[in-house]
Design an enzyme around this catalytic site. Sequence first.
Site, PDB file in Angstrom:
ATOM      1  CD  GLU A  39      21.079  19.339  19.743  1.00 60.31           C
ATOM      2  OE1 GLU A  39      22.061  20.101  19.846  1.00 60.31           O
ATOM      3  OE2 GLU A  39      21.081  18.158  20.142  1.00 60.31           O
ATOM      4  CG  ASN A  72      26.069  14.759  16.783  1.00 58.07           C
ATOM      5  OD1 ASN A  72      26.767  15.661  16.296  1.00 58.07           O
ATOM      6  ND2 ASN A  72      25.744  14.733  18.071  1.00 58.07           N
ATOM      7  CD  GLU A  73      29.406  15.842  20.140  1.00 59.11           C
ATOM      8  OE1 GLU A  73      28.979  15.438  21.233  1.00 59.11           O
ATOM      9  OE2 GLU A  73      29.841  16.990  19.963  1.00 59.11           O
ATOM     10  CE1 TYR A 116      29.368  24.069  20.726  1.00 58.23           C
ATOM     11  CE2 TYR A 116      30.030  21.772  20.850  1.00 58.23           C
ATOM     12  CZ  TYR A 116      29.122  22.746  20.447  1.00 58.23           C
ATOM     13  OH  TYR A 116      27.993  22.403  19.750  1.00 58.23           O
ATOM     14  CD  GLU A 152      27.400  19.875  17.518  1.00 61.14           C
ATOM     15  OE1 GLU A 152      27.754  20.095  18.702  1.00 61.14           O
ATOM     16  OE2 GLU A 152      26.678  18.929  17.177  1.00 61.14           O
ATOM     17  CD  GLN A 166      22.295  24.058  19.035  1.00 61.68           C
ATOM     18  OE1 GLN A 166      21.093  24.218  18.874  1.00 61.68           O
ATOM     19  NE2 GLN A 166      22.814  22.949  19.591  1.00 61.68           N
TER      20      GLN A 166
HETATM   21  O1  AHR Z   1      25.438  21.922  20.613  1.00 66.35           O
HETATM   22  C1  AHR Z   1      25.126  21.258  21.789  1.00 66.35           C
HETATM   23  C2  AHR Z   1      25.627  19.826  21.805  1.00 66.35           C
HETATM   24  O2  AHR Z   1      27.014  19.826  21.780  1.00 66.35           O
HETATM   25  C3  AHR Z   1      25.253  18.957  20.634  1.00 66.35           C
HETATM   26  O3  AHR Z   1      23.993  18.396  20.775  1.00 66.35           O
HETATM   27  C4  AHR Z   1      26.306  17.890  20.650  1.00 66.35           C
HETATM   28  O4  AHR Z   1      26.560  17.360  19.388  1.00 66.35           O
HETATM   29  C5  AHR Z   1      27.500  18.598  21.259  1.00 66.35           C
HETATM   30  O5  AHR Z   1      28.060  17.871  22.270  1.00 66.35           O
END
Ligand code: AHR
Length: 512
Positions: free
Chosen positions: A50, A197-198, A264, A321, A370
């Site tokens: 990103e 996205n999101e 995450y 992600e 990432q």
């Molecule tokens: O990976 C960092 C961020 O995490 C991304 O931009 C977003 O899609 C997510 O919240």
Amino acid sequence: MKLKVLTFSILSASLWTSQAFAANHWVTIHANLQDRGAVINKDIYGQFAEHLGHGIYGGLWVGHDSDIPNTKGFRNDVVQALRDIKVPLLRWPGGCFADQYHWRDGIGPQADRPITINSNWGGVDETNAVGTHEFFDLADLIGADTYINGNLGTGSAQEMADWIEYMTSDSDSALANQRRANGRREPWNITYFGIGNEAWGCGGNMGPEQYVGLYDQYRSAIQAPAAKDILFVGSGGTTEDTAWTDVLSDQIHNGMDGISFHFYTLPNDDWDNKGSATEFDNTMWFNTLARTYRMKTYLKDNIDILDRNDPSGQLGFYVDEWGTWYDTEEGREPGFLYQQNTLRDAVVAAVNLNLFHEYAKRVHMTNIAQMVNVLQAMILTDGAKMVKTPTYYIYDMYKVFQDAKSIPFTLDTTQYSMNGKELPAVTASLAQGTDGRLYMALVNLDPEKDANIDLDLNGEINTILAGRILTASTITAKNTFDDQHAIEPQPFQDWADYFVLPAKSVVVLTLK
Ligand code: AHR
């Protein structure tokens, strides 16, 4: 037959009963080596880059005039390291950045490109030096297919359709000719294209029903003929929220190939106090692994819904992600999401990859977040210096599973427990690689106890050809710019006489 393991079992019978062995975890893996399950799509090993911090600028892109050796502006050392782990797929330009990205800012002569503001990530200037043409150069250099994420949050259906036409049209249209004028004669291939996205957060703060309407509108605007080969991604949910998978799979009937999902791993499970990347004890190690292991529940819950709404199995579940997310290091820009990476991250990566293999029938693609200098990165850079993280080495060891045929197995294991909570002590993968060989991955999650492994494989295993192990003497082991080789894979040889999987280790074996 299990010659080597049988030999081991007999020879080491007395060892198994000794005190040290008795204190170990006990694991038995049963499989019939003739059986085959789902193919482990290579795109499970996808990566995410990103416009965020030094993920692209500095980490990958240094520009043509840099003193750092580069090809077409991308640093050679990082590109070579990524080629070595066979990155199959690259997602770009975001993330949250994607929903503020206007592709026309990133084409044409570099000097004419506007400077915009990266308002999601530190409010820094975005030079747009890396745009569409540079992204495809990068993918080509590292040998990856492409996943482009379109702007639904602040763009328009027309802007998205134009971008796809610009990239993929072989016609004589104005957009195709603009691409040619900018230096690219042939159309590019796009493997995946994300519509937003999101959408529940930075991509528009909406609910799934509203997104369904927008998806249909944007998707039906995309008419370029080459679009027929693209896999289109609906922007899905996160963590325990399954509503997005349910609503999208039930209500979108207009060209959607899969639904994305983000999760995450935060050691403390708290966005205001995530936990340190490098300073943690055994309790925090356990909490991190317990948190990451929730991926299994999330996969199962969402896939149950897909099996109900899409019984023919057309839709993929794309975890586009995932990874660890820690507190910002003292003195670093909070918006840049730079973090160090330890043995704990390596174990997190291996545990998740084993889960993706287990659910490979639906999980066709994932992107760890990432690739460079951001969150759970493969590579960290500092000026001209580069270091490979423990997570990098998991991707190196596990690359044999790309496009492998999984072999179903059952795994009986004692539990790794702490404060009344339990995790399996060991998780595994078993598959036949594209080279015909059989591969087994094993992770011992417990930082203290070794695991006695008993393989009950009904098949023609004559020997274990080769093994590699990633472990270290401390749970916080890491590579730094001054000590780049502190943690690297080593040959795994203990199997010759007995088969013990050391505490806090990841092993990949080649069986024959
Ligand atoms: O990976 C960092 C961020 O995490 C991304 O931009 C977003 O899609 C997510 O919240």
